[in-house]
Structure formats: structure tokens, C-alpha cells
Design a protein around this motif. Structure first.
Motif, short mmCIF file in Angstrom:
data_model
loop_
_atom_site.label_atom_id
_atom_site.label_comp_id
_atom_site.label_asym_id
_atom_site.label_seq_id
_atom_site.Cartn_x
_atom_site.Cartn_y
_atom_site.Cartn_z
N ALA A 113 -93.62 -43.00 -34.61
CA ALA A 113 -92.83 -44.08 -35.20
C ALA A 113 -91.73 -43.54 -36.11
N LEU A 114 -92.03 -42.44 -36.81
CA LEU A 114 -91.10 -41.91 -37.80
C LEU A 114 -90.33 -40.69 -37.30
N GLY A 115 -90.82 -40.06 -36.22
CA GLY A 115 -90.18 -38.85 -35.71
C GLY A 115 -88.86 -39.13 -35.04
N SER A 116 -88.69 -40.33 -34.52
CA SER A 116 -87.41 -40.75 -33.96
C SER A 116 -86.59 -41.41 -35.06
N LYS A 117 -85.39 -40.93 -35.28
CA LYS A 117 -84.55 -41.52 -36.32
C LYS A 117 -84.25 -42.98 -36.02
N SER A 118 -84.17 -43.32 -34.74
CA SER A 118 -83.88 -44.70 -34.36
C SER A 118 -85.03 -45.63 -34.75
N SER A 119 -86.25 -45.27 -34.34
CA SER A 119 -87.38 -46.15 -34.65
C SER A 119 -87.67 -46.17 -36.14
N ALA A 120 -87.46 -45.03 -36.82
CA ALA A 120 -87.67 -44.98 -38.27
C ALA A 120 -86.69 -45.92 -38.98
N LYS A 121 -85.46 -45.94 -38.48
CA LYS A 121 -84.44 -46.80 -39.10
C LYS A 121 -84.77 -48.28 -38.86
N GLN A 122 -85.25 -48.60 -37.67
CA GLN A 122 -85.64 -49.98 -37.39
C GLN A 122 -86.78 -50.43 -38.29
N LEU A 123 -87.77 -49.54 -38.48
CA LEU A 123 -88.89 -49.85 -39.37
C LEU A 123 -88.40 -50.00 -40.81
N ALA A 124 -87.49 -49.12 -41.23
CA ALA A 124 -86.96 -49.17 -42.59
C ALA A 124 -86.25 -50.49 -42.86
N ILE A 125 -85.44 -50.92 -41.91
CA ILE A 125 -84.72 -52.19 -42.07
C ILE A 125 -85.70 -53.35 -42.21
N ALA A 126 -86.77 -53.29 -41.42
CA ALA A 126 -87.79 -54.34 -41.50
C ALA A 126 -88.50 -54.35 -42.85
N LYS A 127 -88.59 -53.18 -43.49
CA LYS A 127 -89.28 -53.06 -44.77
C LYS A 127 -88.34 -53.14 -45.97
N GLY A 128 -87.06 -53.44 -45.71
CA GLY A 128 -86.11 -53.61 -46.80
C GLY A 128 -85.60 -52.31 -47.41
N VAL A 129 -85.74 -51.21 -46.68
CA VAL A 129 -85.23 -49.92 -47.15
C VAL A 129 -83.76 -49.81 -46.78
N PRO A 130 -82.88 -49.50 -47.73
CA PRO A 130 -81.44 -49.45 -47.43
C PRO A 130 -81.11 -48.42 -46.36
N CYS A 131 -80.28 -48.80 -45.39
CA CYS A 131 -79.84 -47.91 -44.32
C CYS A 131 -78.32 -48.03 -44.17
N LEU A 132 -77.69 -46.97 -43.73
CA LEU A 132 -76.27 -47.00 -43.45
C LEU A 132 -75.99 -47.85 -42.21
N PRO A 133 -74.86 -48.54 -42.16
CA PRO A 133 -74.50 -49.26 -40.94
C PRO A 133 -74.44 -48.29 -39.76
#
Length: 418
Positions: A113-133
Motif C-alpha cells: 500500500a505504501l511502497g507505491s507512491k501512487s497508492s500511498a498518495k491516494q491513501l494520504a489524501i483520504a486521511k487528510g495528509v497534505p499532498c502536492l497537486p
């Protein structure tokens, strides 16, 4: 299940580091080694050793079948991957568990889940963690990336979704550079990680690289142990790491830590991990999560007074975290530098160490060096890590300079003077 005999699926200084803690906890250790490492310090210091046969990483430390065979032959009931090699390989983690062994690391599902930057970013967005556009979609065509880059706005960063270490990463400052950047990033990502999948996101041109150490147990507890600043880099490789970050105050530290814990818990994380952020103009944004122990973990050990490898082993045996978040104390300032076998142009070198003189008391030096050590072309050029601690940042710098001045490595060029 208790760890009775621990196989370390790694080499050099990190293998020695794990052996030291395991022996202090009464755990026997197994060192595995390539032909090039047969006379290495980690081989002699472990309770027992096992030859993998071969020299290249692909024939030795990256061979899941050989590592599992080594565990079976030596009676090891647990495997610690260290960092690098197979430490973030979900297939290895699962294979260890399937073999009935204790895996000292996060569950395979969390690594995926976290080893892929894509899936990690999707999870982060769902958890309210700030991500770059950015864009991390299924459509990997040049046309889609061009459209998304125009939407995001230049400059953008092209990144491989797998792996790390700066490989498969390209800065693109205008649209005319994008197609060539995509092609070269895909090629490098495929050869380095076996996947050509890419993502793009807005590039920050003057950020700090700040990472948060997290720990989670199998009982639902998760805490952070403060941040490390890793902004001094060359070719996306860290050179100097320090804690606390000069750019982080108590309020920002709490925000970073809260986000790091939320991401880890969202992935069902267990064990040691590091959530990496880019910090610029008062804002911070997720970069990635490393699902393993970091090279720079001694910096956090100095600040907290904790043995992070001991924590890893206790959690892998089913233990609970030894502290709550409120009980974590950060004291003083710590700085780590990486000593590498390289010349003044930062070109890696090989050879035999004709003489090794340690830096002396008062400075921690994690290494696998001795007079007569052979620096092999088969592995990373890092020789060791010098870590200094002081009441203040200036104190830590003074200790570090004294240690570097006392350190002697003759026979191969190093970056000591740099």
C-alpha cells in the motif's frame, strides 16, 4: 512467538548494528554473506554464518530462495532485512511469513500500500495528509501526462511510482522537456524497479526534506519520534541528516507527526517506518513513506535515548510499544554524515583499506571497516556513518568536526574532507 535465532538478510554496517542489539537481547544471530563479504566483520561477529554463493546482489542478497534456505539450514526463526536490498519487498515479507518465520517489518499488505507512491498518495489524501497537486492514474500515455502537466502547471516532477533513491525522477521546467523526461524516467524505473509506471506532481524548487520516524505495534498503537532534516543531498542521495530540523518548531512538529501517524495507521502499519515530507514556505507535503529502518535512524536514537532495533524486535515478537506519545522526550541535537568511498568529484571508488583509524571517543561510528577491508564494486560505496550529539546544534557540529579530523581511512579516497 519469541525470536530465538535471527537471520540478518543484509551486510556491512547495518548487519553489525542489528547483531549488536540482538546479542544484547540474548538472541542468536545468523549472518549471510556473498563471496566478496566472506571475511567481513558482520560474518565474524554473528553467532553463525551462511554462504550465499556469488558476488552480485542479484545472486546473493536479493535471492529470496537463498535467504529462506539459509534460515532453514541454520534454524533461524526470524529474519531482519535491514535497509536496502529486500527490506521493502512485499513478496519477501510474505514469503518469510509463509515459511513460518517471524518477519521483522511491516505486513506485506502495508508494504504494498505504501511502497507505491501512487497508492500511498491516494491513501494520504483520504486521511487528510497534505499532498502536492499531481496525477497518478492508470492512463500512462504521453498525451495524458502532457494534459495533466498543463493542468498542474510547470515546473513538475516526474517520478517512478516504485522504488526510491532518486531513480526514475526527472525535473521538467517546461512542456518541451516533458516527452524526453517521461521516456528516460520510464527506462530507468523499469531497469531499477521492474515497473515503468510513473506519476507527476508539482515541483518545489527550494524545499526542505523533512522526515518523521513512526512506530506502530500490533495492538493498534502508533506514535512518532520527531523529525529528521535530510535536506543536504547530492543526486537525490542524502549526505547529512540532523534532528531536530532547524526549520521545525513544536507546533509544526505536532502537525507533521499527526499526519505521519494517520498515514501509517491508515495502511495497517506495524513496526518502524519513516514518512517523508517536502517543506516550503510554511507548508508541508507528503513525498513518500519508507517501510523499513532508515540509514539515519541513529540520529533519532541519540535524541530519544531509545534503541530502535530493539523496538523492532520487540514489536515483531508481538510486544506493545514501550512508550506513549506523551512519554517521548527529544533531548539535544544530533547530526549524521555518511562516509563514502569516493573521490573529490564524488565518483565511487573501490580498493583495499590500507589503514583504518577510528574517530575516537564521544562520536558514534556505525561501520564495517578495518585495516585490510576490501571496498567491493558490487555494493554501495558507503563505508559508514558518523553521528554526533550535543546539547545544542553548535555542540553537535563541534563534536562532528573533531571526529572527522581524527578519522583516518587510507588506501581508498573518501569524502571525509568534503
Amino acid at each position: 512467538m519469541k525470536i530465538k535465532k535471527l537471520l540478518i538478510a543484509n551486510r556491512g554496517e547495518i548487519a553489525r548494528r542489528i547483531i549488536r542489539t540482538a546479542h544484547a537481547m540474548g538472541i542468536q544471530t545468523v549472518a549471510v554473506y556473498s563471496d566478496a563479504d566472506a571475511s567481513g566483520l558482520h560474518v565474524r561477529e554473528a553467532s553463525m554464518s551462511y554462504a550465499l554463493g556469488g558476488n552480485a546482489s542479484a545472486d546473493t542478497y536479493l535471492r529470496i530462495d537463498k535467504l529462506l534456505a539459509a534460515a532453514k539450514a541454520t534454524g533461524a526463526n526470524a529474519i531482519h532485512p535491514g535497509y536496502g536490498f529486500l527490506s521493502e519487498n512485499a513478496d519477501f515479507a510474505q514469503a518469510v511469513v509463509d515459511a513460518g518465520l517471524i518477519w521483522v517489518g511491516p505486513p506485506a499488505a502495508a508494504i504494498r500500500a505504501l511502497g507505491s507512491k501512487s497508492s500511498a498518495k491516494q491513501l494520504a489524501i483520504a486521511k487528510g495528509v497534505p499532498c502536492l497537486p499531481g496525477y497518478q492514474g492508470v492512463d500512462q500515455s504521453d498525451e495524458r501526462f502532457a494534459a495533466e502537466a498543463a493542468r498542474i502547471g510547470f515546473p513538475v516532477m516526474v517520478k517512478a511510482t516504485a522504488g526510491g533513491g532518486g531513480r526514475g525522477m526527472r525535473l521538467v521546467t517546461d512542456a518541451t522537456q516533458l516527452q524526453a523526461a517521461l521516456a528516460s524516467a520510464r527506462s530507468e524505473a523499469l531497469s531499477s524497479f521492474g515497473s515503468a509506471e510513473l506519476l507527476i506532481e508539482r515541483a518545489l524548487l527550494n524545499p526542505r526534506h523533512v522526515e518523521v520516524q513512526v512506530f506502530a505495534d500490533s495492538h493498534g498503537n502508533c506514535i512518532h519520534l520527531g523529525e529528521r532534516d535530510c535536506s543536504v543531498q547530492r543526486r537525490h542521495q542524502k549526505i547529512i541528516e540532523e534532528a531536530p530540523s532547524p526549520a521545525v518548531d513544536a507546533v509544526l512538529r505536532e502537525r507533521l507527526g499527526t499526519c505521519a501517524v494517520a498515514l501509517a495507521q491508515g495502511a495497517g502499519y506495524v513496526g518502524a517506518g519513516t514518512v517523508e515530507f517536502l517543506l516550503q514556505d510554511g507548508g508541508f507535503y507528503l513525498m513518500e513513506m519508507n517501510t523499513r529502518l532508515q540509514v539515519e535512524h541513529p540520529v533519532t536514537e541519540y535524541l530519544t535515548g531509545l534503541d530502535l532495533v530493539a523496538w523492532q524486535l520487540q514489536i515483531a515478537q508481538g510486544g506493545a510499544l514501550a512508550l506513549t506519545q506523551d512519554q517521548v522526550e527529544l533531548k539535544g541535537h544530533a547530526i549524521e554524515v555518511r562516509l563514502c568511498a569516493e573521490d573529490e568529484n564524488h565518483i565511487p571508488h573501490t580498493g583495499t583499506v590500507k589503514y583504518f583509524g577510528p574517530p575516537g571517543a564521544g562520536l558514534r561510528f556505525d561501520h564495517a571497516l578495518e585495516t585490510g577491508s576490501v571496498v567491493s564494486p558490487h555494493y554501495d560505496a558507503m563505508l559508514g556513518k558518523l553521528i554526533a550529539h550535543g546539547a545544542t546544534r553548535d555542540d553537535a557540529i563541534d563534536h562532528l568536526v573533531q571526529g572527522l579530523n581524527a578519522l583516518q581511512v587510507l588506501g581508498v579516497p573518501t569524502n571525509r574532507v568534503f
